[in-house]
Design a protein around this motif. Structure first.
Motif, PDB file in Angstrom:
ATOM      1  N   LEU A   1      -1.250  -5.486   5.702  1.00  0.00           N
ATOM      2  CA  LEU A   1      -0.788  -4.384   4.756  1.00  0.00           C
ATOM      3  C   LEU A   1       0.738  -4.241   5.088  1.00  0.00           C
ATOM      4  O   LEU A   1       1.377  -4.472   6.057  1.00  0.00           O
ATOM      5  CB  LEU A   1      -1.639  -3.085   5.338  1.00  0.00           C
TER       6      LEU A   1
ATOM      7  N   GLY B   1      -3.160   1.094  -2.672  1.00  0.00           N
ATOM      8  CA  GLY B   1      -4.017   0.666  -1.906  1.00  0.00           C
ATOM      9  C   GLY B   1      -5.366   0.975  -1.691  1.00  0.00           C
ATOM     10  O   GLY B   1      -6.549   0.751  -0.933  1.00  0.00           O
ATOM     11  N   THR B   2      -5.670   1.813  -2.837  1.00  0.00           N
ATOM     12  CA  THR B   2      -6.994   2.237  -2.901  1.00  0.00           C
ATOM     13  C   THR B   2      -7.441   1.528  -4.364  1.00  0.00           C
ATOM     14  O   THR B   2      -6.751   1.560  -5.414  1.00  0.00           O
ATOM     15  CB  THR B   2      -6.976   3.962  -3.115  1.00  0.00           C
TER      16      THR B   2
ATOM     17  N   PHE C   1     -11.663  -5.373   7.565  1.00  0.00           N
ATOM     18  CA  PHE C   1     -10.661  -6.180   7.404  1.00  0.00           C
ATOM     19  C   PHE C   1     -10.981  -7.661   7.858  1.00  0.00           C
ATOM     20  O   PHE C   1     -10.596  -8.553   7.146  1.00  0.00           O
ATOM     21  CB  PHE C   1      -9.409  -5.859   8.362  1.00  0.00           C
TER      22      PHE C   1
ATOM     23  N   TYR D   1     -10.155   8.172  -8.002  1.00  0.00           N
ATOM     24  CA  TYR D   1     -11.094   9.421  -7.532  1.00  0.00           C
ATOM     25  C   TYR D   1     -10.475  11.034  -8.030  1.00  0.00           C
ATOM     26  O   TYR D   1      -9.340  11.204  -7.596  1.00  0.00           O
ATOM     27  CB  TYR D   1     -10.959   9.513  -5.810  1.00  0.00           C
TER      28      TYR D   1
ATOM     29  N   ILE E   1     -13.227  12.918   0.072  1.00  0.00           N
ATOM     30  CA  ILE E   1     -11.997  12.343   0.479  1.00  0.00           C
ATOM     31  C   ILE E   1     -10.971  13.435   0.813  1.00  0.00           C
ATOM     32  O   ILE E   1     -10.316  13.278   1.751  1.00  0.00           O
ATOM     33  CB  ILE E   1     -11.277  11.427  -0.591  1.00  0.00           C
TER      34      ILE E   1
ATOM     35  N   ILE F   1      -7.060  10.599  -5.899  1.00  0.00           N
ATOM     36  CA  ILE F   1      -6.544   9.522  -5.762  1.00  0.00           C
ATOM     37  C   ILE F   1      -6.232   8.787  -6.979  1.00  0.00           C
ATOM     38  O   ILE F   1      -7.308   8.417  -7.487  1.00  0.00           O
ATOM     39  CB  ILE F   1      -6.974   8.385  -4.470  1.00  0.00           C
TER      40      ILE F   1
ATOM     41  N   SER G   1     -11.850   2.640   7.840  1.00  0.00           N
ATOM     42  CA  SER G   1     -11.191   1.226   8.581  1.00  0.00           C
ATOM     43  C   SER G   1     -10.263   1.485   9.318  1.00  0.00           C
ATOM     44  O   SER G   1      -9.537   2.418   9.366  1.00  0.00           O
ATOM     45  CB  SER G   1     -10.813   0.139   7.398  1.00  0.00           C
TER      46      SER G   1
ATOM     47  N   TYR H   1      -7.571   4.762   8.269  1.00  0.00           N
ATOM     48  CA  TYR H   1      -7.573   4.795   6.648  1.00  0.00           C
ATOM     49  C   TYR H   1      -8.669   5.884   6.157  1.00  0.00           C
ATOM     50  O   TYR H   1      -9.779   6.100   6.985  1.00  0.00           O
ATOM     51  CB  TYR H   1      -7.372   3.411   5.957  1.00  0.00           C
ATOM     52  N   GLY H   2      -8.656   6.303   5.100  1.00  0.00           N
ATOM     53  CA  GLY H   2      -9.566   7.278   4.645  1.00  0.00           C
ATOM     54  C   GLY H   2     -11.108   6.874   4.549  1.00  0.00           C
ATOM     55  O   GLY H   2     -11.851   7.276   4.770  1.00  0.00           O
ATOM     56  N   ASP H   3     -11.132   5.234   4.486  1.00  0.00           N
ATOM     57  CA  ASP H   3     -12.292   4.664   4.406  1.00  0.00           C
ATOM     58  C   ASP H   3     -13.072   4.255   5.768  1.00  0.00           C
ATOM     59  O   ASP H   3     -13.816   3.629   5.781  1.00  0.00           O
ATOM     60  CB  ASP H   3     -12.422   3.362   3.302  1.00  0.00           C
TER      61      ASP H   3
ATOM     62  N   ASP I   1      -1.483   5.789  -5.347  1.00  0.00           N
ATOM     63  CA  ASP I   1      -2.174   4.730  -4.116  1.00  0.00           C
ATOM     64  C   ASP I   1      -2.527   3.482  -4.518  1.00  0.00           C
ATOM     65  O   ASP I   1      -3.816   3.181  -4.754  1.00  0.00           O
ATOM     66  CB  ASP I   1      -3.125   5.394  -3.234  1.00  0.00           C
TER      67      ASP I   1
ATOM     68  N   ASP J   1       0.975  -1.215  -0.054  1.00  0.00           N
ATOM     69  CA  ASP J   1       0.045   0.184  -0.125  1.00  0.00           C
ATOM     70  C   ASP J   1       0.783   1.246  -0.036  1.00  0.00           C
ATOM     71  O   ASP J   1       1.357   1.730   1.228  1.00  0.00           O
ATOM     72  CB  ASP J   1      -0.876   0.075   1.216  1.00  0.00           C
TER      73      ASP J   1
END
Ligand SMILES: O=C(Cc1ccccc1)Nn1cnc2ccccc21
Length: 330
Positions: A125, A221-222, A116, A226, A300, A304, A83, A79-81, A219, A35
């Motif tokens: 990660l 990890g995304t 997760f 976006y 966000i 991204i 999680s 994280y941005g989402d 990124d 990530d």
């Protein structure tokens, strides 16, 4: 040294890409999400709340003769989402693609959030962002890339993600057989710790390319791409029946739609994302309504260039004293 590791999409939607990572002695192999949008190496473990483990491989430090607890160290990442995960810190031997960090900080999860737990294909990660993003307390711990960079023939890693098939991450070498044409490099702003760069513009289908600065992060990890509202609206204006759905939380359209390609500029170079990559996936299994691989970044707060964009390119993450990103078509 240099090395290479295969990376595979975890599902048919390319939701994420995992790599096998060996931890400890004897090796315990976990499938981690490399990530570039974060900087913690954390794993499901024997210390993870049992009810929050659901089929993941776990790291058991007590079974590794080379594990050491980092006394007093804790970590908690969000994280941005939204999680999250958190826990304590060990050091142990970590090997990726044949390259070993002999005393890598391995952040062992004691608790992880639901998204997760529900993803049995990801055992943790491996953050490849800048150390400033690392969440360990009382002091940050170096990333795997930071620990190996001094031993690499070249201070780089590269990403060659693919749609519905295995790609690779290479370390310490730029394999020119993996891309076409030449690499175009752009400067990276390492504040606050992402691989942040400025794209030079965009094009939708056969329309004229629009030269405009688009700041965003590369990124891995995304999952999706976006971008700013204006770009996203202009894109879906070309897709009959597309709408920005409150129900599904983004732009959707009929799965039978043919989507235009999306081009983004890097310096004078252009990367073309096939429209098929933006016909991302049905909103729920079997639905004829599909969710777009290009979505609005307003909520966000940063643009991204996630996997939908990255899998259209070969990308060099150059960690030299002047970090930069190299982009090529393939
Ligand atoms: O958090 C984000 C960005 C994001 C995506 C969607 C909505 C809002 C923000 N990506 N990400 C980068 N690394 C991650 C690791 C886990 C979860 C998400 C991760």
């Amino acid at each position: 040294t240099s090395g290479s590791v295969a990376t595979s999409p975890i599902d048919s939607s390319d939701d994420a890409y995992s790599i096998p990572v060996s931890i400890g002695t004897p090796a315990q192999v976990l499938n981690l999400d490399l990530d570039t949008g974060s900087s913690d190496l954390w794993v499901f473990s024997s210390l993870t709340t049992a009810s929050e483990v659901n089929g993941q491989n776990i790291y058991t430090p007590s079974k590794s003769s080379t594990s050491k607890l980092v006394s007093g160290a804790t970590w908690k990442v969000k994280y941005g989402d939204e999680s999250t995960s958190s826990g304590v810190v060990y050091t142990d031997k970590v090997t990726v693609g044949g390259i070993t960090a002999s005393s890598q900080a391995v952040e062992v999860a004691k608790t992880v959030s639901a998204s997760f737990t529900s993803n049995s294909d990801i055992d943790g990660l491996i953050g490849m962002g800048f150390d400033s993003l690392n969440s360990a307390k009382p002091s940050a711990v170096p990333t795997f890339f930071d620990n190996i960079i001094g031993n690499l023939d070249s201070p780089v890693f590269t990403a060659d993600l693919k749609h519905n098939k295995a790609g690779s991450y290479d370390f310490g070498v730029i394999d020119s057989s993996k891309y076409t044409g030449s690499l175009t490099y752009v400067a990276v702003d390492t504040d606050p710790g992402y691989w942040k760069f400025t794209s030079s513009g965009y094009g939708i289908g056969s329309a004229a390319f629009k030269s405009t600065s688009v700041v965003g992060i590369a990124d891995t990890g995304t999952t999706l791409l976006y971008l700013d509202t204006a770009i996203v609206k202009a894109y879906y204006a070309t897709v009959s029946g597309a709408s920005n759905s409150a129900t599904y939380g983004g732009w959707v359209f009929k799965c039978s739609a043919t989507l235009p390609n999306f081009v983004f500029g890097v310096g004078s170079a252009k990367i073309t994302i096939p429209g098929s990559y933006i016909n991302y996936s049905p909103v729920t299994t079997g639905s004829s309504t599909c969710f777009g691989g290009l979505q609005d970044s307003t909520d966000i707060g940063i643009n991204i260039f996630g996997d939908v964009a990255l899998k259209a390119a070969f990308v060099v993450f150059d960690g030299s004293d002047t970090p930069r990103l190299g982009w090529a078509s393939k």
